[in-house]
Design a protein around this motif. Structure first.
Motif, PDB file in Angstrom:
ATOM      1  N   VAL A 243      -0.801 -19.642  -0.469  1.00  0.00           N
ATOM      2  CA  VAL A 243      -2.194 -20.072  -0.343  1.00  0.00           C
ATOM      3  C   VAL A 243      -2.598 -20.216   1.125  1.00  0.00           C
ATOM      4  CG1 VAL A 243      -3.851 -21.893  -0.888  1.00  0.00           C
ATOM      5  CG2 VAL A 243      -2.110 -21.248  -2.575  1.00  0.00           C
ATOM      6  N   ASN A 244      -1.782 -20.910   1.919  1.00  0.00           N
ATOM      7  CA  ASN A 244      -2.182 -21.231   3.292  1.00  0.00           C
ATOM      8  C   ASN A 244      -1.919 -20.091   4.286  1.00  0.00           C
ATOM      9  OD1 ASN A 244      -2.962 -23.787   2.413  1.00  0.00           O
ATOM     10  ND2 ASN A 244      -0.973 -24.705   2.877  1.00  0.00           N
ATOM     11  N   GLN A 245      -0.714 -19.544   4.267  1.00  0.00           N
ATOM     12  CA  GLN A 245      -0.364 -18.541   5.277  1.00  0.00           C
ATOM     13  C   GLN A 245      -0.541 -17.102   4.818  1.00  0.00           C
ATOM     14  OE1 GLN A 245       3.117 -19.086   7.693  1.00  0.00           O
ATOM     15  NE2 GLN A 245       3.276 -21.273   7.242  1.00  0.00           N
ATOM     16  N   GLY A 246      -0.631 -16.890   3.512  1.00  0.00           N
ATOM     17  CA  GLY A 246      -0.858 -15.542   3.013  1.00  0.00           C
ATOM     18  C   GLY A 246       0.313 -14.596   3.198  1.00  0.00           C
ATOM     19  N   ILE A 247       1.520 -15.119   3.339  1.00  0.00           N
ATOM     20  CA  ILE A 247       2.705 -14.265   3.485  1.00  0.00           C
ATOM     21  C   ILE A 247       3.159 -13.751   2.117  1.00  0.00           C
ATOM     22  CG2 ILE A 247       5.107 -14.165   4.268  1.00  0.00           C
ATOM     23  CD1 ILE A 247       4.363 -16.369   6.309  1.00  0.00           C
ATOM     24  N   LEU A 248       3.074 -14.606   1.113  1.00  0.00           N
ATOM     25  CA  LEU A 248       3.301 -14.166  -0.266  1.00  0.00           C
ATOM     26  C   LEU A 248       1.986 -13.603  -0.784  1.00  0.00           C
ATOM     27  CD1 LEU A 248       5.249 -17.266  -1.653  1.00  0.00           C
ATOM     28  CD2 LEU A 248       6.190 -15.229  -0.519  1.00  0.00           C
ATOM     29  N   ILE A 249       2.047 -12.540  -1.584  1.00  0.00           N
ATOM     30  CA  ILE A 249       0.802 -11.900  -2.025  1.00  0.00           C
ATOM     31  C   ILE A 249       0.516 -12.209  -3.493  1.00  0.00           C
ATOM     32  CG2 ILE A 249       1.091 -10.059  -0.332  1.00  0.00           C
ATOM     33  CD1 ILE A 249       1.905  -8.209  -2.646  1.00  0.00           C
ATOM     34  N   PRO A 250      -0.759 -12.342  -3.867  1.00  0.00           N
ATOM     35  CA  PRO A 250      -1.133 -12.536  -5.274  1.00  0.00           C
ATOM     36  C   PRO A 250      -0.815 -11.277  -6.086  1.00  0.00           C
ATOM     37  CG  PRO A 250      -2.955 -13.094  -3.793  1.00  0.00           C
ATOM     38  CD  PRO A 250      -1.934 -12.364  -2.978  1.00  0.00           C
ATOM     39  N   ILE A 251      -0.356 -11.472  -7.315  1.00  0.00           N
ATOM     40  CA  ILE A 251       0.060 -10.309  -8.111  1.00  0.00           C
ATOM     41  C   ILE A 251      -0.663 -10.203  -9.447  1.00  0.00           C
ATOM     42  CG2 ILE A 251       2.362 -10.226  -7.067  1.00  0.00           C
ATOM     43  CD1 ILE A 251       3.424 -11.633  -9.588  1.00  0.00           C
ATOM     44  N   GLU A 252      -1.540 -11.174  -9.782  1.00  0.00           N
ATOM     45  CA  GLU A 252      -2.099 -11.204 -11.134  1.00  0.00           C
ATOM     46  C   GLU A 252      -2.891  -9.947 -11.489  1.00  0.00           C
ATOM     47  OE1 GLU A 252      -5.085 -13.308  -8.466  1.00  0.00           O
ATOM     48  OE2 GLU A 252      -2.913 -13.404  -8.765  1.00  0.00           O
ATOM     49  N   ASP A 253      -3.533  -9.317 -10.516  1.00  0.00           N
ATOM     50  CA  ASP A 253      -4.348  -8.131 -10.820  1.00  0.00           C
ATOM     51  C   ASP A 253      -3.503  -6.901 -11.142  1.00  0.00           C
ATOM     52  OD1 ASP A 253      -6.628  -9.607 -10.445  1.00  0.00           O
ATOM     53  OD2 ASP A 253      -6.941  -8.951  -8.376  1.00  0.00           O
ATOM     54  N   TYR A 254      -2.227  -6.924 -10.820  1.00  0.00           N
ATOM     55  CA  TYR A 254      -1.352  -5.776 -11.048  1.00  0.00           C
ATOM     56  C   TYR A 254      -0.611  -5.854 -12.391  1.00  0.00           C
ATOM     57  CZ  TYR A 254      -1.704  -5.004  -5.958  1.00  0.00           C
ATOM     58  OH  TYR A 254      -2.152  -4.773  -4.680  1.00  0.00           O
ATOM     59  N   LEU A 255      -0.545  -7.042 -12.986  1.00  0.00           N
ATOM     60  CA  LEU A 255       0.430  -7.280 -14.046  1.00  0.00           C
ATOM     61  C   LEU A 255       0.212  -6.432 -15.288  1.00  0.00           C
ATOM     62  CD1 LEU A 255       0.814 -11.166 -13.778  1.00  0.00           C
ATOM     63  CD2 LEU A 255       2.210  -9.375 -12.728  1.00  0.00           C
ATOM     64  N   GLU A 256      -1.014  -6.354 -15.763  1.00  0.00           N
ATOM     65  CA  GLU A 256      -1.247  -5.646 -17.015  1.00  0.00           C
ATOM     66  C   GLU A 256      -0.818  -4.182 -16.915  1.00  0.00           C
ATOM     67  OE1 GLU A 256      -4.756  -5.098 -20.394  1.00  0.00           O
ATOM     68  OE2 GLU A 256      -5.250  -5.962 -18.435  1.00  0.00           O
ATOM     69  N   GLU A 257      -1.085  -3.534 -15.772  1.00  0.00           N
ATOM     70  CA  GLU A 257      -0.778  -2.120 -15.623  1.00  0.00           C
ATOM     71  C   GLU A 257       0.672  -1.862 -15.239  1.00  0.00           C
ATOM     72  OE1 GLU A 257      -2.374   1.863 -13.211  1.00  0.00           O
ATOM     73  OE2 GLU A 257      -3.404  -0.085 -12.978  1.00  0.00           O
ATOM     74  N   TYR A 258       1.209  -2.687 -14.332  1.00  0.00           N
ATOM     75  CA  TYR A 258       2.511  -2.367 -13.756  1.00  0.00           C
ATOM     76  C   TYR A 258       3.662  -3.237 -14.276  1.00  0.00           C
ATOM     77  CZ  TYR A 258      -0.316   0.404 -10.616  1.00  0.00           C
ATOM     78  OH  TYR A 258      -1.208   1.326 -10.115  1.00  0.00           O
ATOM     79  N   MET A 259       3.345  -4.287 -15.000  1.00  0.00           N
ATOM     80  CA  MET A 259       4.398  -5.122 -15.591  1.00  0.00           C
ATOM     81  C   MET A 259       4.082  -5.395 -17.064  1.00  0.00           C
ATOM     82  SD  MET A 259       5.643  -7.849 -12.688  1.00  0.00           S
ATOM     83  CE  MET A 259       7.200  -8.066 -13.578  1.00  0.00           C
ATOM     84  N   PRO A 260       4.025  -4.373 -17.900  1.00  0.00           N
ATOM     85  CA  PRO A 260       3.640  -4.570 -19.299  1.00  0.00           C
ATOM     86  C   PRO A 260       4.607  -5.455 -20.087  1.00  0.00           C
ATOM     87  CG  PRO A 260       4.428  -2.332 -18.929  1.00  0.00           C
ATOM     88  CD  PRO A 260       4.239  -2.938 -17.584  1.00  0.00           C
ATOM     89  N   ASN A 261       5.903  -5.383 -19.800  1.00  0.00           N
ATOM     90  CA  ASN A 261       6.853  -6.250 -20.504  1.00  0.00           C
ATOM     91  C   ASN A 261       6.571  -7.710 -20.202  1.00  0.00           C
ATOM     92  OD1 ASN A 261       8.558  -4.189 -21.724  1.00  0.00           O
ATOM     93  ND2 ASN A 261       9.256  -3.731 -19.651  1.00  0.00           N
ATOM     94  N   TYR A 262       6.418  -7.997 -18.928  1.00  0.00           N
ATOM     95  CA  TYR A 262       6.131  -9.367 -18.486  1.00  0.00           C
ATOM     96  C   TYR A 262       4.766  -9.829 -18.986  1.00  0.00           C
ATOM     97  CZ  TYR A 262       5.264 -13.165 -15.101  1.00  0.00           C
ATOM     98  OH  TYR A 262       4.966 -14.357 -14.492  1.00  0.00           O
ATOM     99  N   TYR A 263       3.771  -8.998 -18.820  1.00  0.00           N
ATOM    100  CA  TYR A 263       2.398  -9.361 -19.166  1.00  0.00           C
ATOM    101  C   TYR A 263       2.271  -9.681 -20.656  1.00  0.00           C
ATOM    102  CZ  TYR A 263      -2.715  -9.116 -19.335  1.00  0.00           C
ATOM    103  OH  TYR A 263      -4.055  -9.402 -19.503  1.00  0.00           O
ATOM    104  N   SER A 264       2.982  -8.967 -21.499  1.00  0.00           N
ATOM    105  CA  SER A 264       2.870  -9.174 -22.943  1.00  0.00           C
ATOM    106  C   SER A 264       3.400 -10.535 -23.383  1.00  0.00           C
ATOM    107  CB  SER A 264       3.633  -8.073 -23.690  1.00  0.00           C
ATOM    108  OG  SER A 264       5.027  -8.170 -23.454  1.00  0.00           O
TER     109      SER A 264
END
Length: 527
Positions: free
Chosen positions: A104-125
């Protein structure tokens, strides 16, 4: 040529061990290399660079890994140095990272929620199962890590048990109200309930320790509508309002009832001070009639004794019943850093992580190879005719030589677990208890885990320090006060002193800070 043929045969055998080569889809045509900082257990000498599981994964996905393995004792120091250096790995796996600071503060880790449905279908389900996603979004609403969870599909810890053998001996029914329970406890005390000819060895009502989350005295406040737990001094009501537990309507009534049980010789006089071992000795000697515990199977309760006990819904007072609800929240499985963005590998890395969450691959990572042919060890699990997993061998530390086990990716919420596994008897028992309590409507609506585990992310550092300090003081005060009320009783004067002292310590500020944070959480997460 002979060496090349040997290597090709070995690779084929490795893929056969997974079940089939098609179990792992190729992610990139040309190999790429990603940098991974891997958390490792202190007591396991896992060789990630040469681990069978990751060799198979690399052969299938075409993604190579440059490992930096960090042991538990060094994790905090080395991750702090890494973040300060500006030289980041693409992926950080399994260790705890301060998401608020580095996401949140430094932005070194990146948000991933927008990628999940397309690129992580096992996880997203599985992400919406059993409310496991409740804890993943940070205070800004973004998700900065892939979760890790191995659930049991349970919703509470402490379960109420009564000695059915004693009830049968005395011709009594299971009590459903406090008044009925009182009559049963008196009968247990007076009528040689265990039938051994000694009318004085029965302990109608026992507990182990004051605050223990499964068998402590605190668990019995639920019968008076107070979801009291040792972890936090507040709770959330059905209207999303936060209260200090001492202000709950049934709190004084419960203290008075426990004092009555104590003075009448119904409550074990050692209930507040004895440990689990001493309590178990009494249970296994068939001396205890009513108590709370985790379960009967795979516990310290012996054969011939555990069969005497049945799980019951806590008998209700006029204030109703509110059992503390637990959420089986995930730990951290993997984080992506801005280095993954700079290298252009975000989508590929998420697919690589999701390949590890494909059903076979995930179970292999936890339990070892599925088939014996060409595998480095004999299998200890299999699918039955209905496609459910059976673990038939012993899960030992030796598995860490071949698969990551809890150091790898695993995401199995309760709903998923019970659909895919033939669960052992002790887990089925806990699940059935959870169904019993859910159907009875006795669980608190909003779990204390919202406050205990999730709210610090919605507080400033000063606010978080304040609630931590206040909890320490309020927790000590509650333990001292409840013990005194049980032994000495509750008078108007002692009760007024309790109320005023709680306020002087800071119970109102404690509640206000949690209410502010919970309101922010609800707004950010649409709760």
């Amino acid at each position: 040529m002979k060496k090349l043929l040997t290597l090709l045969m070995a690779a084929a055998l490795l893929l056969t061990c997974i079940g089939s080569a098609s179990a792992i889809d190729k992610i990139v045509d040309e190999p790429i290399t990603i940098r991974v900082m891997q958390y490792a257990l202190e007591n396991q000498q896992s060789d990630f660079e040469n681990m069978w599981y990751f060799d198979v994964l690399e052969d299938g996905t075409n993604i190579k890994v440059e490992w930096e393995v960090v042991r538990d004792a060094d994790w905090e120091t080395k991750t702090n140095l890494m973040f300060a250096s500006g030289d980041y790995p693409d992926v950080i796996i399994r260790g705890v990272i301060d998401v608020e600071e580095y996401g949140v503060n430094q932005g070194i880790l990146i948000p991933i929620e927008d990628y999940l449905e397309e690129y992580m279908p096992n996880y997203y389900s599985r992400l919406s199962m059993n409310n496991v996603n409740a804890s993943i979004p940070a205070s800004d609403g973004h998700s900065y890590y892939v979760g890790w969870v191995e659930a049991q599909n349970i919703n509470h810890e402490s379960n109420t048990f009564i000695n059915q053998k004693w009830l049968d001996n005395l011709g009594l029914e299971i009590p459903t109200t406090i008044e009925e329970l009182n009559e049963v406890l008196i009968a247990f005390r007076d009528q040689d309930a265990n039938g051994n000819g000694d009318p004085d060895d029965e302990i109608p009502f026992s507990a182990a320790d004051l605050t223990h989350q499964t068998q402590g005295v605190y668990t019995h406040f639920a019968n008076f509508g107070v979801p009291l737990t040792k972890f936090i001094a507040a709770y959330i009501d059905d209207d999303k309002d936060v209260y200090f537990v001492g202000d709950a309507e049934g709190f004084r009534a419960c203290c008075e009832w426990l004092n009555w049980c104590y003075t009448e010789g119904l409550l074990d006089p050692e209930a507040m001070t004895q440990d689990s071992n001493n309590w178990n000795v009494k249970v296994n000697a068939d001396r205890v009639g009513y108590t709370t515990y985790l379960r009967t199977i795979a516990t310290a309760w012996q054969d011939g004794i555990k069969e005497n006990y049945v799980s019951i819904v806590p008998p209700a007072s006029e204030y109703g019943v509110k059992v503390s609800r637990i959420l089986e929240l995930p730990d951290e499985g993997a984080y992506l850093t801005i280095a993954a963005e700079e290298h252009g590998y975000v989508e590929e890395i998420l697919q690589w992580l999701d390949a590890q969450l494909e059903q076979d691959m995930m179970f292999i990572s936890r339990y070892g190879p599925l088939e014996a042919e060409g595998a480095p060890m004999e299998p200890i699990w299999e699918y039955d005719d209905e496609g459910k997993l059976n673990v038939f061998g012993e899960i030992t530390d030796a598995l860490y030589q071949y698969v990551p086990m809890i150091q790898g990716q695993y995401f199995a919420p309760g709903e998923f677990i019970f659909e895919k596994f033939n669960m052992p008897a002790h887990r089925v028992e806990r699940y059935e208890q959870s169904v019993q309590y859910e159907e009875a409507g006795v669980l608190e609506t909003y779990s204390f885990h919202y406050l205990y585990k999730l709210m610090p992310a919605y507080m400033t550092p000063d606010e978080a320090l304040t609630v931590s300090r206040l909890f320490t003081e309020l927790d000590t005060f509650l333990q001292e006060s409840i013990t005194s009320f049980i032994i000495n009783g509750v008078t108007d004067d002692s009760w007024n002193t309790f109320v005023e002292t709680a306020k002087a310590i800071g119970s109102e500020e404690y509640v206000e800070l949690y209410q502010k944070a919970f309101d922010a959480y609800c707004e950010a997460n649409g709760l």
